[in-house]
Design a protein around this motif. Structure first.
Motif, PDB file in Angstrom:
ATOM      1  N   ALA A 150       0.849  -1.125  -0.028  1.00 24.29           N
ATOM      2  CA  ALA A 150      -0.158   0.107   0.017  1.00 24.29           C
ATOM      3  C   ALA A 150       0.698   1.302   0.003  1.00 24.29           C
ATOM      4  CB  ALA A 150      -0.847  -0.098   1.078  1.00 24.29           C
ATOM      5  N   LYS A 178       1.213   4.318  -3.039  1.00 23.96           N
ATOM      6  CA  LYS A 178       0.715   5.553  -2.758  1.00 23.96           C
ATOM      7  C   LYS A 178       2.087   6.368  -3.568  1.00 23.96           C
ATOM      8  CE  LYS A 178      -2.273   5.061   0.991  1.00 23.96           C
ATOM      9  NZ  LYS A 178      -2.795   5.370   2.262  1.00 23.96           N
ATOM     10  N   GLN A 179       3.237   5.790  -3.375  1.00 24.55           N
ATOM     11  CA  GLN A 179       4.575   6.306  -3.956  1.00 24.55           C
ATOM     12  C   GLN A 179       4.517   6.361  -5.456  1.00 24.55           C
ATOM     13  OE1 GLN A 179       7.364   4.080  -2.354  1.00 24.55           O
ATOM     14  NE2 GLN A 179       7.712   5.298  -0.679  1.00 24.55           N
ATOM     15  N   ALA A 199       1.929   6.283  -7.337  1.00 25.28           N
ATOM     16  CA  ALA A 199       0.388   7.176  -7.748  1.00 25.28           C
ATOM     17  C   ALA A 199       1.118   8.578  -7.712  1.00 25.28           C
ATOM     18  CB  ALA A 199      -0.561   6.956  -6.703  1.00 25.28           C
ATOM     19  N   GLN A 200       1.897   9.005  -6.908  1.00 20.06           N
ATOM     20  CA  GLN A 200       2.383  10.447  -6.870  1.00 20.06           C
ATOM     21  C   GLN A 200       3.382  10.686  -8.252  1.00 20.06           C
ATOM     22  OE1 GLN A 200       3.980  11.553  -3.197  1.00 20.06           O
ATOM     23  NE2 GLN A 200       1.922  12.169  -2.463  1.00 20.06           N
ATOM     24  N   GLU A 233      -2.896  12.599  -4.539  1.00 19.91           N
ATOM     25  CA  GLU A 233      -3.053  11.649  -3.496  1.00 19.91           C
ATOM     26  C   GLU A 233      -3.835  10.436  -4.101  1.00 19.91           C
ATOM     27  OE1 GLU A 233      -4.894  12.670   0.900  1.00 19.91           O
ATOM     28  OE2 GLU A 233      -5.417  14.184  -0.636  1.00 19.91           O
ATOM     29  N   LEU A 234      -3.731   9.472  -3.177  1.00 17.48           N
ATOM     30  CA  LEU A 234      -4.310   8.223  -3.237  1.00 17.48           C
ATOM     31  C   LEU A 234      -4.730   7.662  -1.843  1.00 17.48           C
ATOM     32  CD1 LEU A 234      -3.443   5.101  -5.473  1.00 17.48           C
ATOM     33  CD2 LEU A 234      -3.666   4.770  -3.271  1.00 17.48           C
ATOM     34  N   GLY A 235      -6.018   7.413  -1.973  1.00 13.06           N
ATOM     35  CA  GLY A 235      -6.404   6.693  -0.669  1.00 13.06           C
ATOM     36  C   GLY A 235      -7.224   5.327  -0.915  1.00 13.06           C
ATOM     37  N   ILE A 236      -7.208   4.367  -0.111  1.00 11.09           N
ATOM     38  CA  ILE A 236      -7.655   3.007  -0.322  1.00 11.09           C
ATOM     39  C   ILE A 236      -8.864   2.904   0.687  1.00 11.09           C
ATOM     40  CG2 ILE A 236      -7.141   0.587  -0.101  1.00 11.09           C
ATOM     41  CD1 ILE A 236      -4.124   1.469  -0.048  1.00 11.09           C
ATOM     42  N   LEU A 240      -8.897   2.015  -4.846  1.00 12.01           N
ATOM     43  CA  LEU A 240      -8.212   3.001  -4.894  1.00 12.01           C
ATOM     44  C   LEU A 240      -8.600   4.070  -5.488  1.00 12.01           C
ATOM     45  CD1 LEU A 240      -5.135   0.871  -6.053  1.00 12.01           C
ATOM     46  CD2 LEU A 240      -6.020   0.725  -3.948  1.00 12.01           C
ATOM     47  N   VAL A 264      -8.037   8.193  -6.238  1.00 11.00           N
ATOM     48  CA  VAL A 264      -7.049   9.120  -6.554  1.00 11.00           C
ATOM     49  C   VAL A 264      -7.550  10.424  -7.097  1.00 11.00           C
ATOM     50  CG1 VAL A 264      -5.609   7.479  -7.625  1.00 11.00           C
ATOM     51  CG2 VAL A 264      -7.112   8.643  -9.161  1.00 11.00           C
ATOM     52  N   ASP A 270      -7.649   3.047   4.447  1.00 13.60           N
ATOM     53  CA  ASP A 270      -7.468   4.279   5.114  1.00 13.60           C
ATOM     54  C   ASP A 270      -8.596   4.738   5.963  1.00 13.60           C
ATOM     55  OD1 ASP A 270      -4.681   5.222   3.947  1.00 13.60           O
ATOM     56  OD2 ASP A 270      -5.787   4.970   2.095  1.00 13.60           O
TER      57      ASP A 270
END
Length: 377
Positions: A9, A13-14, A16-17, A23-26, A74, A76, A184
């Motif tokens: 996870a 997120k890394q 995604a950036q 930002e990315l949330g799960i 996911l 974004v 998250d």
């Protein structure tokens, strides 16, 4: 070897950036609590002519039915506010066209979907058998409640997603996956007592906090509605020919909103200070050429003309506007013609008012001056 989903996870997120997402949330797939609100909104007919909203029904709240086996979503965020937004310039001048800021650059759907696919391919380097499906407004999905559950922000009273210090000028996208990633924490923010978006909506479309009557929303009227714009709402549209940003413009959370770093989301030259008459003069070939790769193309040339005709009717009287509208009557469809004739009537009324109010104002000024003169003057 067991998979460390916690570490995966972090890497997702890394990645995604690195792909340009801010930002990315799960989150999981349970949107049960949102189903009653969705059903109530549909029952009141607030979706208007967007029949696909009703046809899909509760499927919008059930991601696992869109992709069987889905365990996580996911969510974004990608900022889109262009550096040269030109808010005040466009809205303050009724002779210029206002286009929603999200549509000034390239259509975001394909760009974000491709980035989500790239993200999925990176995950597949760790889990080759990954099942996934990306979404960017391309399927029935309650993306804002999902984003809130994923910690990206809260759903504001205007129904858009908000994040403190980030605002709402961003796109959302989703990648459905079939792996048990850690989720998250949901975002706990709210709008407090602020009602700026409700009181500022030009057409009163935000009928109560968190509820938008799509049939009155200018974005719906200028983009989604395929038929005639209701006459009572035409004067309220002003010079907005594609979408509306008013509820975002007045939102306090947007005061410090970041600008987009994406080159594709910057304002294209053809949308720089274009006045309504220039845009109304485009033929269909010009429209198709200059909207290539743009979200604006989806409304088609007919609705483009319809929207501009309404804006011309709302503009201050100019003989050039009347001439352009009259000229367009000869080659316009029935739908556009209806709005042209309405615009001509509005321009005629304003012309009459200007012709009659000026002499009256002059007479009044003369009387005031004469009253103030000495008796022997």
């Amino acid at each position: 070897m067991a998979i460390d989903y916690q570490q995966l996870a972090v890497r997702i997120k890394q990645w995604a950036q690195e792909l340009g997402f801010q930002e990315l949330g799960i989150t999981g797939t349970d949107l049960t609590k949102d189903e009653p609100k969705l059903q109530a909104w549909l029952d009141k007919g607030y979706h208007g002519d967007m029949q696909y909203m009703a046809e899909h029904g509760m499927l919008r709240a059930r991601p696992a039915e869109l992709l069987p086996g889905t365990l996580r979503v996911l969510s974004v965020r990608m900022d889109y506010l262009p550096a040269q937004a030109g808010f005040a310039t466009n809205l303050a001048d009724p002779a210029k066209a206002y286009i929603s800021r999200y549509a000034l650059g390239r259509d975001y759907h394909k760009l974000i979907r491709n980035r989500l696919k790239q993200l999925a391919q990176k995950i597949r380097t760790e889990i080759p058998e990954l099942g996934f499906r990306p979404f960017v407004d391309s399927a029935p999905l309650l993306e804002r409640p999902l984003a809130q559950q994923a910690g990206l922000g809260w759903v504001g009273k205007h129904s858009l997603l908000l994040e403190q210090s980030v605002g709402s000028w961003f796109f959302l996208g989703e990648l459905l996956v079939d792996i048990p990633l850690p989720v998250d924490e949901p975002h706990q923010g709210d709008c407090g007592s602020c009602v700026a978006c409700i009181t500022s909506c030009p057409t009163g479309a935000i009928v109560e906090p968190y509820v938008v009557d799509g049939r009155r929303c200018i974005s719906y009227l200028t983009i989604e509605l395929k038929t005639a714009i209701p006459e009572t709402l035409r004067p309220l549209i002003g010079n907005r020919i594609y979408g509306c940003d008013d509820c975002q413009l007045v939102c306090p959370e947007n005061r410090q909103a970041p600008l987009s770093i994406e080159a594709d989301f910057q304002r294209r030259p053809q949308w720089q200070d274009q006045n309504l008459l220039q845009l109304f003069a485009w033929d269909e070939a010009t429209f198709l050429r200059l909207t290539e790769g743009s979200a604006i193309r989806r409304i088609g040339f007919e609705r483009w003309q319809r929207n501009i005709a309404v804006a011309l009717g709302n503009a201050p009287y100019q003989s050039e506007i009347t001439d352009a509208l009259q000229k367009a009557r000869a080659h316009s469809s029935a739908l556009v013609l209806e709005h042209i004739d309405w615009a001509l009537a509005q321009q005629k009324r304003k012309s009459w008012q200007a012709a009659n109010l000026l002499p009256r104002a002059t007479e009044r000024l003369v009387r005031i001056v004469q009253k103030g003169l000495p008796r022997d003057a």
